[in-house]
Design an enzyme around this catalytic site. Structure first.
Site, PDB file in Angstrom:
ATOM      1  N   ASN A 147       0.767  -1.226   0.035  1.00  0.00           N
ATOM      2  CA  ASN A 147      -0.135  -0.107   0.012  1.00  0.00           C
ATOM      3  C   ASN A 147       0.767   1.299  -0.031  1.00  0.00           C
ATOM      4  OD1 ASN A 147       0.300  -1.415   2.611  1.00  0.00           O
ATOM      5  ND2 ASN A 147      -0.651   0.401   3.611  1.00  0.00           N
ATOM      6  N   GLN A 175      -4.389  -4.020  -2.197  1.00  0.00           N
ATOM      7  CA  GLN A 175      -4.222  -2.950  -3.119  1.00  0.00           C
ATOM      8  C   GLN A 175      -3.942  -3.563  -4.663  1.00  0.00           C
ATOM      9  OE1 GLN A 175      -4.169   0.200  -2.590  1.00  0.00           O
ATOM     10  NE2 GLN A 175      -4.072   0.120  -0.320  1.00  0.00           N
ATOM     11  N   SER A 194     -10.829  -5.305   0.231  1.00  0.00           N
ATOM     12  CA  SER A 194     -11.597  -4.228   0.734  1.00  0.00           C
ATOM     13  C   SER A 194     -12.280  -3.407  -0.646  1.00  0.00           C
ATOM     14  CB  SER A 194     -10.998  -3.261   1.417  1.00  0.00           C
ATOM     15  OG  SER A 194     -11.421  -3.182   2.686  1.00  0.00           O
ATOM     16  N   ALA A 195     -13.646  -3.252  -0.730  1.00  0.00           N
ATOM     17  CA  ALA A 195     -14.229  -2.650  -1.884  1.00  0.00           C
ATOM     18  C   ALA A 195     -13.936  -1.116  -2.131  1.00  0.00           C
ATOM     19  CB  ALA A 195     -15.806  -2.431  -1.695  1.00  0.00           C
ATOM     20  N   HIS A 196     -13.621  -0.495  -0.915  1.00  0.00           N
ATOM     21  CA  HIS A 196     -13.453   1.013  -1.509  1.00  0.00           C
ATOM     22  C   HIS A 196     -12.036   1.387  -1.788  1.00  0.00           C
ATOM     23  CE1 HIS A 196     -10.645   2.056   2.411  1.00  0.00           C
ATOM     24  NE2 HIS A 196     -11.079   0.832   2.632  1.00  0.00           N
ATOM     25  N   THR A 232     -25.927  -8.907  10.061  1.00  0.00           N
ATOM     26  CA  THR A 232     -26.826  -8.484   8.613  1.00  0.00           C
ATOM     27  C   THR A 232     -26.204  -8.399   7.449  1.00  0.00           C
ATOM     28  OG1 THR A 232     -28.515  -7.848  10.510  1.00  0.00           O
ATOM     29  CG2 THR A 232     -28.872  -7.217   8.152  1.00  0.00           C
ATOM     30  N   CYS A 320      -2.757   5.454   7.706  1.00  0.00           N
ATOM     31  CA  CYS A 320      -2.487   5.034   9.214  1.00  0.00           C
ATOM     32  C   CYS A 320      -1.590   5.596   9.745  1.00  0.00           C
ATOM     33  CB  CYS A 320      -2.339   3.391   9.126  1.00  0.00           C
ATOM     34  SG  CYS A 320      -3.222   2.470   8.270  1.00  0.00           S
TER      35      CYS A 320
HETATM   36  N1  PMP Z   1      -4.562  -4.021   3.617  1.00  0.00           N
HETATM   37  C1  PMP Z   1      -3.782  -3.391   2.937  1.00  0.00           C
HETATM   38  C2  PMP Z   1      -2.372  -3.640   2.028  1.00  0.00           C
HETATM   39  C3  PMP Z   1      -4.537  -1.863   2.798  1.00  0.00           C
HETATM   40  O1  PMP Z   1      -3.899  -1.018   2.245  1.00  0.00           O
HETATM   41  C4  PMP Z   1      -5.594  -1.657   3.674  1.00  0.00           C
HETATM   42  C5  PMP Z   1      -6.134  -0.280   3.918  1.00  0.00           C
HETATM   43  N2  PMP Z   1      -5.318   0.731   4.121  1.00  0.00           N
HETATM   44  C6  PMP Z   1      -6.158  -2.550   4.537  1.00  0.00           C
HETATM   45  C7  PMP Z   1      -5.546  -4.024   4.514  1.00  0.00           C
HETATM   46  C8  PMP Z   1      -7.402  -2.486   5.484  1.00  0.00           C
HETATM   47  O2  PMP Z   1      -8.468  -2.036   4.675  1.00  0.00           O
HETATM   48  P1  PMP Z   1      -9.803  -1.782   5.500  1.00  0.00           P
HETATM   49  O3  PMP Z   1      -9.464  -0.267   6.188  1.00  0.00           O
HETATM   50  O4  PMP Z   1     -10.682  -1.374   4.312  1.00  0.00           O
HETATM   51  O5  PMP Z   1     -10.251  -2.880   6.320  1.00  0.00           O
END
Ligand code: PMP
Length: 387
Positions: A147, A175, A194-196, A232, A320
């Site tokens: 990331n 990623q 993760s979708a976002h 849910t 983070c």
């Molecule tokens: N793994 C990686 C490589 C990420 O880049 C991220 C998001 N920074 C996560 C896990 C965690 O994803 P989420 O916050 O959507 O749970």
């Protein structure tokens, strides 16, 4: 504003937005409830799952929808702890996301074996091979794409090594998904996303489990997701994720070469105009959207503020670690000192970022550099010539 922080999160892709909004209005019922409207949502959920599984070329029962990669990574370590004996270890690459590193420490403590990376951030397959021969290992955690730097793991080699040693591989593909073909990660036993990060909604994601894995629970307390993830089911977000994912795989992935070329021009230009600028991970294969720039001087927070004023949103590395006192553990694993890591800025684009935006960002970085060097009379606060 021009947004260059897609590795932190990406806005909704048009197809995700359309599907999310229409499902919020027309398919909002709880798919587990006992009436016809719910049965309809349940059926739609299974259609979405089929589509998703189709793109991943796996069976529908291998897919568990969840809240995202943090949940997925935590759940895998919980599973590994419950399903291994007290002497088994886990192998974790030093550049993993905190949701992997912290879960590994919480569930395995002293039984975490750290896997080194080289100066480009690529994991050592030789070290992995030795560990697999010498130690009793129940899980290996190596992410597909980093990331902070975009550095890619040698996924074929890792898959083969894990397969021959009959050890499970957790591949955090957060990623990678939506940027490179998911099919290339078929060897992973646990594939997390993760979708976002690829234009879907926040708070929804998935884990693909290899069919031989038994006793896996992401959240207890409900029969949803075949009893493996209670809670849910968030159908509107799931359908939005599945639609955008399938759209990207079908339509956007083929544009990879042009995106690599745009980023290359951006990096070449800055390397010429800013002496001492170094691209982290430059010697490795990287995601087409990420550029991790180690600037010759100035704390990254100063760069960020100036670029923000210029209309460009970039980041220090990972969301983070922004604003935290701790330097990036990823860059430390590459061999950077805390001081040099603090001079790194991360730029990350999406499929919708235009070529002109990359060029405009390069202009802005040069202008900010001009301001910094003017103020110090041409002398740098800190100068780095390390590679
Ligand atoms: N793994 C990686 C490589 C990420 O880049 C991220 C998001 N920074 C996560 C896990 C965690 O994803 P989420 O916050 O959507 O749970």
């Amino acid at each position: 504003m021009s947004y260059f922080d897609h590795n932190a999160t990406s806005p909704l892709y048009p197809i995700a937005r359309e599907n999310l909004l229409s499902a919020l209005d027309e398919a909002w019922q709880n798919p587990s409830s006992p009436y016809q409207s719910s049965a309809r949502v349940h059926a739609l959920l299974e259609v979405a799952r089929e589509k998703f599984a189709g793109v991943l070329s796996c069976r529908v029962d291998e897919i568990i929808f969840n809240s995202g990669a943090t949940e997925g990574n935590n759940a895998v370590f919980a599973w590994a702890r419950e399903n291994s004996d007290k002497n088994s270890c886990v192998v974790v690459s030093r550049t993993e996301h905190p949701s992997v590193i912290e879960s590994a420490k919480a569930f395995f403590g002293e039984r975490v074996l750290w896997l080194d990376v080289d100066e480009n951030g690529v994991v050592s397959c030789e070290q992995l091979e030795k560990l697999l021969q010498k130690r009793k290992i129940c899980l290996i955690a190596i992410m597909a794409a980093n990331n902070e730097t975009g550095v890619l793991a040698p996924v074929d080699k890792i898959g083969n090594l894990c397969h021959s040693a009959d050890v499970r591989w957790l591949c955090d593909a957060t990623q990678w998904m939506g940027k490179l073909p998911a099919i290339d990660l078929s060897a992973a036993d646990f594939l997390v996303g993760s979708a976002h990060k690829f234009g879907g909604p926040k708070g929804v994601g998935f884990i693909r489990l290899s069919p031989s894995i038994e006793g896996f629970h992401s959240a207890r307390g409900g029969e949803q997701e075949a009893g493996r993830r209670g809670g849910t089911v968030n159908y509107p977000s799931i359908v939005a994720m599945c639609e955008v994912f399938s759209f990207l795989e079908k339509n956007e992935l083929k544009q990879k070469e042009s995106r690599i070329a745009w980023r290359q021009v951006f990096e070449d230009r800055l390397q010429q105009s800013i002496p001492g600028l170094i691209i982290n991970g430059v010697g490795a294969k990287r995601l087409w959207n990420t550029s991790s720039l180690k600037m010759p001087s100035q704390d990254n927070v100063r760069w960020l503020r100036k670029l923000d004023k210029e209309g460009f949103e970039v980041s220090t590395g990972s969301a983070c670690s922004s604003g935290s006192e701790e330097p990036s553990h990823v860059l430390a694993a590459h061999g950077l000192t805390a001081e040099t890591a603090r001079r790194t800025i991360r730029v990350s684009s999406s499929w919708l970022t235009k070529e002109e935006e990359w060029m405009a960002l390069a202009d802005a970085v040069e202008r900010v550099w001009g301001e910094f060097t003017d103020k110090s009379g041409g002398a740098f606060d800190v100068i780095s010539v390390e590679s």
